[in-house]
Design an enzyme around this catalytic site. Structure first.
Site, PDB file in Angstrom:
ATOM      1  N   CYS A   1      18.542  -1.809  -1.094  1.00 28.08           N
ATOM      2  CA  CYS A   1      18.730  -0.345  -1.004  1.00 28.08           C
ATOM      3  C   CYS A   1      19.965   0.040  -0.208  1.00 28.08           C
ATOM      4  O   CYS A   1      20.452   1.171  -0.330  1.00 28.08           O
ATOM      5  CB  CYS A   1      17.495   0.305  -0.388  1.00 28.08           C
ATOM      6  SG  CYS A   1      16.052   0.099  -1.436  1.00 28.08           S
ATOM      7  N   HIS A   8      19.184   7.463   1.248  1.00 30.52           N
ATOM      8  CA  HIS A   8      18.479   6.629   0.279  1.00 30.52           C
ATOM      9  C   HIS A   8      17.111   7.262  -0.016  1.00 30.52           C
ATOM     10  O   HIS A   8      16.538   7.955   0.829  1.00 30.52           O
ATOM     11  CB  HIS A   8      18.315   5.214   0.841  1.00 30.52           C
ATOM     12  CG  HIS A   8      17.510   4.351  -0.067  1.00 30.52           C
ATOM     13  ND1 HIS A   8      17.892   4.123  -1.364  1.00 30.52           N
ATOM     14  CD2 HIS A   8      16.325   3.706   0.111  1.00 30.52           C
ATOM     15  CE1 HIS A   8      16.984   3.365  -1.946  1.00 30.52           C
ATOM     16  NE2 HIS A   8      16.033   3.096  -1.073  1.00 30.52           N
ATOM     17  N   ASN A  62      12.431   5.443  -6.417  1.00 33.37           N
ATOM     18  CA  ASN A  62      13.432   4.648  -5.705  1.00 33.37           C
ATOM     19  C   ASN A  62      14.170   3.775  -6.719  1.00 33.37           C
ATOM     20  O   ASN A  62      13.559   2.900  -7.338  1.00 33.37           O
ATOM     21  CB  ASN A  62      12.712   3.776  -4.663  1.00 33.37           C
ATOM     22  CG  ASN A  62      13.654   2.932  -3.833  1.00 33.37           C
ATOM     23  OD1 ASN A  62      14.848   2.829  -4.132  1.00 33.37           O
ATOM     24  ND2 ASN A  62      13.129   2.296  -2.800  1.00 33.37           N
TER      25      ASN A  62
HETATM   26  N1  ACO Z   1      -2.643   4.986  -5.005  1.00 32.16           N
HETATM   27  C1  ACO Z   1      -3.790   5.225  -4.343  1.00 32.16           C
HETATM   28  N2  ACO Z   1      -4.084   4.647  -3.171  1.00 32.16           N
HETATM   29  C2  ACO Z   1      -3.180   3.777  -2.679  1.00 32.16           C
HETATM   30  C3  ACO Z   1      -1.970   3.475  -3.341  1.00 32.16           C
HETATM   31  C4  ACO Z   1      -1.723   4.119  -4.561  1.00 32.16           C
HETATM   32  N3  ACO Z   1      -0.590   3.920  -5.256  1.00 32.16           N
HETATM   33  N4  ACO Z   1      -1.282   2.586  -2.596  1.00 32.16           N
HETATM   34  C5  ACO Z   1      -2.011   2.324  -1.505  1.00 32.16           C
HETATM   35  N5  ACO Z   1      -3.165   3.048  -1.549  1.00 32.16           N
HETATM   36  C6  ACO Z   1      -4.244   3.093  -0.579  1.00 32.16           C
HETATM   37  C7  ACO Z   1      -4.317   1.840   0.271  1.00 32.16           C
HETATM   38  O1  ACO Z   1      -5.083   0.847  -0.362  1.00 32.16           O
HETATM   39  C8  ACO Z   1      -4.976   2.363   1.532  1.00 32.16           C
HETATM   40  O2  ACO Z   1      -6.342   2.471   1.307  1.00 32.16           O
HETATM   41  P1  ACO Z   1      -7.401   2.178   2.497  1.00 32.16           P
HETATM   42  O3  ACO Z   1      -7.113   3.200   3.558  1.00 32.16           O
HETATM   43  O4  ACO Z   1      -8.715   2.346   1.833  1.00 32.16           O
HETATM   44  O5  ACO Z   1      -7.100   0.781   2.968  1.00 32.16           O
HETATM   45  C9  ACO Z   1      -4.431   3.780   1.652  1.00 32.16           C
HETATM   46  O6  ACO Z   1      -3.975   4.138   0.342  1.00 32.16           O
HETATM   47  C10 ACO Z   1      -3.277   3.878   2.627  1.00 32.16           C
HETATM   48  O7  ACO Z   1      -2.330   2.828   2.323  1.00 32.16           O
HETATM   49  P2  ACO Z   1      -0.987   2.651   3.111  1.00 32.16           P
HETATM   50  O8  ACO Z   1      -0.247   1.504   2.515  1.00 32.16           O
HETATM   51  O9  ACO Z   1      -1.291   2.616   4.562  1.00 32.16           O
HETATM   52  O10 ACO Z   1      -0.265   4.052   2.741  1.00 32.16           O
HETATM   53  P3  ACO Z   1       1.045   4.682   3.348  1.00 32.16           P
HETATM   54  O11 ACO Z   1       0.758   6.057   3.767  1.00 32.16           O
HETATM   55  O12 ACO Z   1       1.710   3.772   4.330  1.00 32.16           O
HETATM   56  O13 ACO Z   1       1.981   4.786   2.067  1.00 32.16           O
HETATM   57  C11 ACO Z   1       3.868   3.678   1.095  1.00 32.16           C
HETATM   58  C12 ACO Z   1       2.362   3.610   1.391  1.00 32.16           C
HETATM   59  C13 ACO Z   1       4.134   4.868   0.194  1.00 32.16           C
HETATM   60  C14 ACO Z   1       4.235   2.390   0.404  1.00 32.16           C
HETATM   61  C15 ACO Z   1       4.662   3.827   2.413  1.00 32.16           C
HETATM   62  O14 ACO Z   1       4.189   2.915   3.370  1.00 32.16           O
HETATM   63  C16 ACO Z   1       6.158   3.629   2.250  1.00 32.16           C
HETATM   64  O15 ACO Z   1       6.819   4.389   1.586  1.00 32.16           O
HETATM   65  N6  ACO Z   1       6.758   2.613   2.918  1.00 32.16           N
HETATM   66  C17 ACO Z   1       8.194   2.420   2.931  1.00 32.16           C
HETATM   67  C18 ACO Z   1       8.785   1.976   1.591  1.00 32.16           C
HETATM   68  C19 ACO Z   1      10.273   1.702   1.783  1.00 32.16           C
HETATM   69  O16 ACO Z   1      10.935   2.359   2.552  1.00 32.16           O
HETATM   70  N7  ACO Z   1      10.807   0.691   1.126  1.00 32.16           N
HETATM   71  C20 ACO Z   1      12.200   0.343   1.437  1.00 32.16           C
HETATM   72  C21 ACO Z   1      13.078   0.493   0.343  1.00 32.16           C
HETATM   73  S1  ACO Z   1      12.752  -0.575  -0.979  1.00 32.16           S
HETATM   74  C22 ACO Z   1      14.017  -1.779  -1.054  1.00 32.16           C
HETATM   75  O17 ACO Z   1      14.843  -1.929  -0.221  1.00 32.16           O
HETATM   76  C23 ACO Z   1      13.930  -2.693  -2.207  1.00 32.16           C
END
Ligand code: ACO
Length: 341
Positions: free
Chosen positions: A122, A268, A298
């Site tokens: 990214c 980004h 993304n």
């Molecule tokens: N739909 C429904 N529920 C989901 C989904 C989904 N798609 N994904 C996860 N959940 C559930 C999980 O299982 C969890 O359930 P639980 O509480 O029963 O255990 C709950 O939702 C919360 O999950 P988290 O992973 O803690 O959710 P979070 O609020 O952290 O959001 C996300 C997840 C969107 C992935 C976030 O953490 C994020 O955006 N992280 C950063 C991503 C990023 O910046 N990537 C870098 C760039 S990519 C690159 O460089 C290639």
């Protein structure tokens, strides 16, 4: 180099034109919800994504890159043959090797010029802008084509264990032409780049790679975990917010400017909530931070040039503005650049 030749070198590089390409097919959150245990509400609330574009069948990241590149060259008022350096960023190359730069160079008919691949996920686009700047200011190149392009849709797992990753990503390409700034007051003022490999496995794709013998096992099936991207979302999220804020501050300090001087941030697009927290730290509202993750998800190395094109074309960036580009991604890698537009 004689003193007079050095005097003729440009003092700054600038982005002369920007363009992008996304595939026609739009995939909504509701459509994903029919194959994954997820919902439009969860995806929008947690990430800001409403829809993304996917390629049809076996289209790769090079054809997308070619269309974005040709458009950018035309917008710059140049011919393809004016490009003397090609930089390509992707984590989804068409083939394992050679890299996309060789394939794109051939499609564009640019044979003979230097063509280079950058693998910084990214943050790849910012790394390439920094390289383009060095080449332009030292006389190594006059017109650098910088392209980020990704086809994620063929590399995502459409199964519940990967739903937190799969819903975030889309396909697309963005390209800019970098050359000598039309004025010494305008162009790239500063860029900082950072990497922290200790966190590589927090966001990665473990295979196929040379650690596996044989590299591609005969009985390999896509269900094998090493075939899909892995992400510790919360860990990545926390680091992204902190690092993006830090590197924007670092860039401002480097040129003796303040947050109030920034006219527009082009961040980004990993998660709208990350960008909203960064904006809050800067004291900015929507008018000074562009976002388009709702429509594209993304697109990794393509994200910044796609967003830059849309923001510039919409007249939200004007000559004389201080514009900040900032990114965070796998590696970890991150950085920020400030341009006087
Ligand atoms: N739909 C429904 N529920 C989901 C989904 C989904 N798609 N994904 C996860 N959940 C559930 C999980 O299982 C969890 O359930 P639980 O509480 O029963 O255990 C709950 O939702 C919360 O999950 P988290 O992973 O803690 O959710 P979070 O609020 O952290 O959001 C996300 C997840 C969107 C992935 C976030 O953490 C994020 O955006 N992280 C950063 C991503 C990023 O910046 N990537 C870098 C760039 S990519 C690159 O460089 C290639």
């Amino acid at each position: 180099m004689s003193e007079s030749a050095a005097d003729r070198l440009p003092s700054k590089s600038h982005i002369l034109a920007a363009a992008f390409e996304v595939p026609r097919t739009v995939v909504t959150n509701d459509e994903l919800s029919s194959v994954l245990d997820t919902s439009d509400e969860w995806i929008q609330q947690r990430s800001g994504v409403k829809e993304r574009h996917y390629v049809d069948d076996a289209e790769g990241s090079v054809p997308l890159a070619e269309r974005a590149a040709r458009r950018a060259i035309e917008k710059a008022g140049l011919q393809v043959g004016d490009i003397d350096l090609l930089l390509c960023g992707t984590l989804s190359p068409d083939i394992d090797f050679p890299g996309n730069s060789a394939l794109l160079q051939d499609r564009l008919g640019l044979g003979g010029c230097l063509a280079l691949d950058v693998r910084n996920q990214c943050s790849g686009f910012l790394y390439m802008l920094a390289m383009a700047d060095q080449y332009v200011r030292t006389g190594g190149a006059k017109h650098v084509l910088v392209v980020g392009s990704e086809v994620h849709s063929s590399g995502l797992e459409f199964a519940d264990r990967s739903r937190h990753v799969t819903v975030l990503f889309g396909d697309g390409a963005g390209a800019v032409v970098v050359g000598a700034s039309p004025s010494p007051d305008r162009g790239l003022l500063t860029v900082n780049l950072h990497s922290e490999g200790a966190f590589a496995e927090k966001l990665c794709l473990l295979g196929p790679g040379s650690l596996h013998k044989p590299r591609l096992a005969k009985d390999w099936t896509p269900a094998d975990i090493y075939g899909w991207p892995q992400m510790d979302g919360r860990f990545v999220f926390r680091h992204a917010v902190t690092r993006m804020g830090e590197c924007i501050d670092e860039a401002l300090t480097a040129i003796g400017a303040t947050k109030d001087d920034i006219a527009m941030v082009i961040p980004h697009q990993a998660n709208l909530r990350i960008n909203q927290l960064v904006a809050m730290g800067l004291g900015f509202g929507d008018e000074r931070m562009a976002n388009n993750i709702d429509r594209y998800g993304n697109t990794t190395a393509a994200t910044i040039p796609i967003l830059l094109t849309e923001t510039w074309d919409a007249g939200r960036i004007r000559e004389g503005d201080l514009v900040c580009l900032a990114a965070f991604g796998a590696g970890f890698t991150w950085g920020a650049a400030l341009y006087r537009w």
